[in-house]
Design an enzyme around this catalytic site. Structure first.
Site, PDB file in Angstrom:
ATOM      1  N   SER A 143     -33.563   0.536 -55.069  1.00 31.21           N
ATOM      2  CA  SER A 143     -34.057  -0.848 -55.105  1.00 31.21           C
ATOM      3  C   SER A 143     -34.701  -1.044 -56.466  1.00 31.21           C
ATOM      4  CB  SER A 143     -35.117  -1.035 -54.014  1.00 31.21           C
ATOM      5  OG  SER A 143     -35.841  -2.227 -54.203  1.00 31.21           O
ATOM      6  N   TYR A 156     -42.390   1.759 -49.075  1.00 26.53           N
ATOM      7  CA  TYR A 156     -41.045   1.395 -49.548  1.00 26.53           C
ATOM      8  C   TYR A 156     -40.873   1.840 -51.005  1.00 26.53           C
ATOM      9  CZ  TYR A 156     -36.817  -1.463 -50.103  1.00 26.53           C
ATOM     10  OH  TYR A 156     -35.526  -1.892 -50.333  1.00 26.53           O
TER      11      TYR A 156
HETATM   12  N1  LIG Z   1     -31.885  -6.824 -49.249  1.00 25.93           N
HETATM   13  C1  LIG Z   1     -32.528  -6.556 -50.359  1.00 25.93           C
HETATM   14  O1  LIG Z   1     -33.091  -7.462 -50.997  1.00 25.93           O
HETATM   15  C2  LIG Z   1     -32.541  -5.151 -50.891  1.00 25.93           C
HETATM   16  C3  LIG Z   1     -32.963  -4.966 -52.221  1.00 25.93           C
HETATM   17  C4  LIG Z   1     -32.985  -3.684 -52.718  1.00 25.93           C
HETATM   18  C5  LIG Z   1     -32.583  -2.616 -51.950  1.00 25.93           C
HETATM   19  N2  LIG Z   1     -32.183  -2.830 -50.653  1.00 25.93           N
HETATM   20  C6  LIG Z   1     -31.753  -1.668 -49.888  1.00 25.93           C
HETATM   21  O2  LIG Z   1     -30.439  -1.893 -49.423  1.00 25.93           O
HETATM   22  C7  LIG Z   1     -30.183  -1.062 -48.296  1.00 25.93           C
HETATM   23  C8  LIG Z   1     -29.526  -1.893 -47.214  1.00 25.93           C
HETATM   24  O3  LIG Z   1     -30.462  -2.839 -46.735  1.00 25.93           O
HETATM   25  P1  LIG Z   1     -30.105  -4.367 -46.417  1.00 25.93           P
HETATM   26  O4  LIG Z   1     -30.951  -5.199 -47.275  1.00 25.93           O
HETATM   27  O5  LIG Z   1     -28.660  -4.553 -46.390  1.00 25.93           O
HETATM   28  O6  LIG Z   1     -30.763  -4.474 -44.951  1.00 25.93           O
HETATM   29  P2  LIG Z   1     -30.126  -4.735 -43.486  1.00 25.93           P
HETATM   30  O7  LIG Z   1     -31.271  -4.540 -42.559  1.00 25.93           O
HETATM   31  O8  LIG Z   1     -29.413  -6.036 -43.463  1.00 25.93           O
HETATM   32  O9  LIG Z   1     -29.070  -3.553 -43.343  1.00 25.93           O
HETATM   33  C9  LIG Z   1     -29.495  -2.212 -43.201  1.00 25.93           C
HETATM   34  C10 LIG Z   1     -28.626  -1.515 -42.178  1.00 25.93           C
HETATM   35  O10 LIG Z   1     -29.073  -0.154 -42.091  1.00 25.93           O
HETATM   36  C11 LIG Z   1     -29.098   0.207 -40.712  1.00 25.93           C
HETATM   37  N3  LIG Z   1     -30.056   1.301 -40.507  1.00 25.93           N
HETATM   38  C12 LIG Z   1     -31.402   1.249 -40.537  1.00 25.93           C
HETATM   39  N4  LIG Z   1     -31.905   2.477 -40.263  1.00 25.93           N
HETATM   40  C13 LIG Z   1     -30.858   3.301 -40.045  1.00 25.93           C
HETATM   41  C14 LIG Z   1     -30.737   4.669 -39.731  1.00 25.93           C
HETATM   42  N5  LIG Z   1     -31.822   5.452 -39.529  1.00 25.93           N
HETATM   43  N6  LIG Z   1     -29.505   5.201 -39.617  1.00 25.93           N
HETATM   44  C15 LIG Z   1     -28.396   4.430 -39.798  1.00 25.93           C
HETATM   45  N7  LIG Z   1     -28.456   3.121 -40.079  1.00 25.93           N
HETATM   46  C16 LIG Z   1     -29.673   2.564 -40.211  1.00 25.93           C
HETATM   47  C17 LIG Z   1     -29.491  -1.060 -39.971  1.00 25.93           C
HETATM   48  O11 LIG Z   1     -29.100  -1.007 -38.603  1.00 25.93           O
HETATM   49  C18 LIG Z   1     -28.746  -2.125 -40.775  1.00 25.93           C
HETATM   50  O12 LIG Z   1     -27.462  -2.367 -40.242  1.00 25.93           O
HETATM   51  C19 LIG Z   1     -31.521  -0.471 -47.893  1.00 25.93           C
HETATM   52  O13 LIG Z   1     -31.601   0.867 -48.374  1.00 25.93           O
HETATM   53  C20 LIG Z   1     -32.520  -1.346 -48.619  1.00 25.93           C
HETATM   54  O14 LIG Z   1     -33.726  -0.700 -48.873  1.00 25.93           O
HETATM   55  C21 LIG Z   1     -32.157  -4.075 -50.113  1.00 25.93           C
END
Ligand SMILES: NC(=O)c1ccc[n+]([C@@H]2O[C@H](COP(=O)([O-])OP(=O)(O)OC[C@H]3O[C@@H](n4cnc5c(N)ncnc54)[C@H](O)[C@@H]3O)[C@@H](O)[C@H]2O)c1
Length: 271
Positions: A143, A156
């Site tokens: 991130s 985080y």
């Molecule tokens: N959305 C943002 O703005 C953003 C920015 C930077 C980084 N991220 C990172 O992107 C990645 C994806 O997040 P997102 O934003 O798509 O969120 P999201 O919640 O839409 O998707 C995350 C997915 O991961 C799954 N998940 C959670 N814990 C789990 C586990 N223990 N085992 C297997 N699956 C699991 C959830 O069920 C979900 O489907 C994360 O690592 C998050 O930290 C997101």
């Protein structure tokens, strides 16, 4: 014809947000897909959608914080497709809260999923990729928080900075071995997703940060746009993936303040 056609992509956290965007983009490239998430209903829905478009899909309910789940995922992927070309260690969860207020259980949840989820992925999959002795690529989702510290986002931030460090170490290690395995670390700013639903929000000063974060994620970059940038970086064998260039001045200022040994200033609040 894409150079990814027919290659096998393993994606954790595939059922929603960024992982789903990666899966849909990989499907458009005619890759063979191994979709992992702990959300069975979300996985079923995505797998049906992709199968209806003619994609070859294996879906497996997986909790990345459990090594045995990832071993079962790897074995299922190899049994079905015979090899693995791309690994996305993407699953992750959110936690807001002041550093001193987060409970031990909240810290452990973040470390177990956001950090050990990635170390488990590497321990289970890298030996397979090395043994295959053919080009492969690993993308770890960190991130912007992996590069910049924000108040009320301690757990985080700590896990994401660890994922950046781990990825850089991995890059050096695979290069030292001369292995044909590339590494990228994905450091996005806000991307439209459901991540705020995983926040075990407390109250107090952190609530304002949580509300601001939720708003910017709602209005964030579409996951499809992010996925296109990620696959372009894979094609370029590029380590750093920073899809939100607006944040680069803050990163530059932080780096300069380290070199100058001046105190940190939080600049993201103005963005
Ligand atoms: N959305 C943002 O703005 C953003 C920015 C930077 C980084 N991220 C990172 O992107 C990645 C994806 O997040 P997102 O934003 O798509 O969120 P999201 O919640 O839409 O998707 C995350 C997915 O991961 C799954 N998940 C959670 N814990 C789990 C586990 N223990 N085992 C297997 N699956 C699991 C959830 O069920 C979900 O489907 C994360 O690592 C998050 O930290 C997101």
């Amino acid at each position: 014809m894409s150079e990814q056609q027919g290659r096998v992509a393993v994606i954790t956290g595939a059922a929603s947000g960024i992982g789903r965007g990666l899966a849909e983009h990989a499907g458009q490239l005619a890759m063979r897909l191994v979709l992992a998430d702990r959300d069975r209903a979300g996985l079923d829905e995505l797998a049906s959608e992709l199968a209806a478009r003619g994609c070859e899909v294996l879906e497996q309910v997986t909790d990345v914080s459990r090594e045995q789940d990832l071993i079962a995922l790897r074995d299922a992927a190899l049994a079905r497709f015979g090899g693995i070309d791309l690994l996305f260690n993407n699953a992750g969860v959110m936690q807001t809260g002041a550093s001193w207020e987060l409970s031990e259980a909240q810290w452990r949840r973040m470390l177990d999923i956001n950090l050990l989820g990635v170390t488990n992925g590497l321990r289970v999959f890298v030996p397979t990729l090395l043994a295959q002795d053919r080009p492969a690529h690993i993308v770890n989702t960190a991130s912007l928080a992996g590069l910049l510290a924000s108040p009320f986002l301690a757990a985080y931030t700590v896990t994401k900075q660890a994922v950046v460090a781990l990825s850089e170490v991995l890059h050096h290690e695979l290069a030292a071995l001369g292995a044909p395995i590339g590494v990228s670390v994905l450091c996005p700013g806000p991307v439209a997703s459901r991540i705020m639903a995983s926040d075990q929000a407390g109250g107090g000063a952190a609530a304002a940060l949580g509300a601001q974060l939720a708003q910017s994620i709602r209005q964030g970059m579409p996951a499809a746009e992010l996925a296109a940038q990620v696959f372009a970086a894979i094609d370029d064998k590029r380590f750093w993936i920073l899809p939100h260039p607006d944040f680069k001045p803050a990163l530059q200022a932080r780096t300069q303040s380290i070199l100058d040994e001046t105190n940190p200033v939080f600049l993201l609040a103005d963005l």
